[in-house]
Scaffold this active site. Structure first.
Site, PDB file in Angstrom:
ATOM      1  N   HIS A  59      34.555  42.931  50.707  1.00 45.35           N
ATOM      2  CA  HIS A  59      34.321  43.696  49.474  1.00 45.35           C
ATOM      3  C   HIS A  59      33.569  42.814  48.497  1.00 45.35           C
ATOM      4  CE1 HIS A  59      34.954  46.216  45.937  1.00 45.35           C
ATOM      5  NE2 HIS A  59      35.353  45.121  45.301  1.00 45.35           N
TER       6      HIS A  59
ATOM      7  N   SER B 258      31.889  42.999  44.447  1.00 45.06           N
ATOM      8  CA  SER B 258      31.701  43.776  43.228  1.00 45.06           C
ATOM      9  C   SER B 258      31.465  42.841  42.056  1.00 45.06           C
ATOM     10  CB  SER B 258      32.920  44.664  42.950  1.00 45.06           C
ATOM     11  OG  SER B 258      34.070  43.868  42.713  1.00 45.06           O
TER      12      SER B 258
END
EC number: 3.1.1.32
Length: 305
Positions: free
Chosen positions: A172, A174
């Site tokens: 992930h 971000s």
């Protein structure tokens, strides 16, 4: 607050953090190693440090001065909710630093050889010289991962080329921002690593988890950041030369790519001077569809080696 005070406080905080990390990490192992991948991923019983020991992952460095030929003052996205309306008056010069660690949480999987790691990398781009905007962090990228790694037979060799390991990761990434600056994506990242004399290289293709267009922060990110990357690392008399490249693999006018070249030179012990030059799309997540060239100078404790 004066710029000199800010730089001093920033430097003290970073040095304190790195010193604490160094105290808890056996950097000597990385100082005298011959097989980088064996040491970094504990591929042999001799290099294994057990579980829940924090060790370096990706490069750890500080670039107090870093120049961009065209900073991204008005980030855009194919999703209209993620298009900035007012440009930011960013400087061409900023600072950048990266911290990256991993820890093995279990071992002995799949015929008694596979390991599972947790990894975390944070990269910060700081407009520390931009007094007009109160010296903001332009972009912070967070990258947690769960990694499965499997060592290959130590005696395997093809014309001197040694396959060292294969695996995959749930990844992930971000920037933790709100609209219109929010950027994030999730991937399955596969990897295979090899060594040839003083050269090691890792190939990483990935597959992105699909998202609905109206909730996707960065549609078609793969068209810019690409579908995989490769990292080549060469050592020569304690100097380290590394090149990371990625592309969308389109051999036409839609080709997009990125390259990151780093040269490190030993100063004392684990402290090294580094030169970093990048060019292309996706230097950070907010720049995923934006092309620029950057040049940075600084110091590092850990590179890819």
């Amino acid at each position: 607050m004066k710029l000199s005070s800010i730089i001093f406080i920033w430097g003290m905080l970073l040095c304190s953090s790195l010193n604490l990390f160094a105290q808890q990490t056996d950097f000597k192992n990385f100082e005298t190693r011959e097989s980088t991948l064996d040491e970094r991923w504990e591929l042999t019983s001799e290099s294994s440090q057990g579980t829940f020991v924090v060790v370096p992952y990706k490069p750890i460095y500080i670039l107090p001065g870093r120049w961009s030929n065209r900073p991204n003052k008005l980030p855009t996205s194919l999703n209209p909710d993620n298009v900035a309306k007012i440009p930011n008056d960013y400087n061409n010069f900023e600072a950048r630093f990266q911290l990256s660690i991993k820890t093995k949480i279990t071992s002995g999987l799949l015929f008694g050889k596979g390991d599972i790691w947790l990894g975390f990398t944070q990269t910060a781009n700081w407009q520390v010289f931009n007094e007009k905007l109160s010296r903001p962090f332009r972009e912070l990228n967070y990258e947690p991962e769960v990694i499965f790694n499997y060592p290959l037979p130590s005696d395997a060799s093809i014309f001197g080329l040694k396959p060292k390991m294969v695996g995959l990761a749930l990844n992930h990434q971000s920037n933790g921002k709100s609209l219109p600056y929010s950027r994030s994506w999730n991937r399955v990242v596969f990897h295979a690593a090899f060594e040839y004399r003083d050269l090691s290289f890792t190939i990483r293709p990935w597959i992105r988890f699909s998202e609905k267009f109206d909730t996707d922060d960065n549609p078609q990110i793969g068209n810019y950041i690409g579908v995989g990357d490769a990292t080549f690392v060469y050592t020569h008399k304690e100097q380290v030369f590394s090149l990371l490249v990625r592309s969308n693999m389109r051999l036409n006018n839609r080709f997009k790519g990125y390259a990151d070249f780093t040269w490190s030179y030993p100063i004392k012990g684990n402290l090294k001077a580094i030169l970093q030059v990048t060019h292309g799309y996706g230097e950070t997540l907010i720049d995923y569809n934006y092309k620029q060239t950057t040049v940075g100078l600084g110091v590092s404790l850990i590179e890819w080696l």
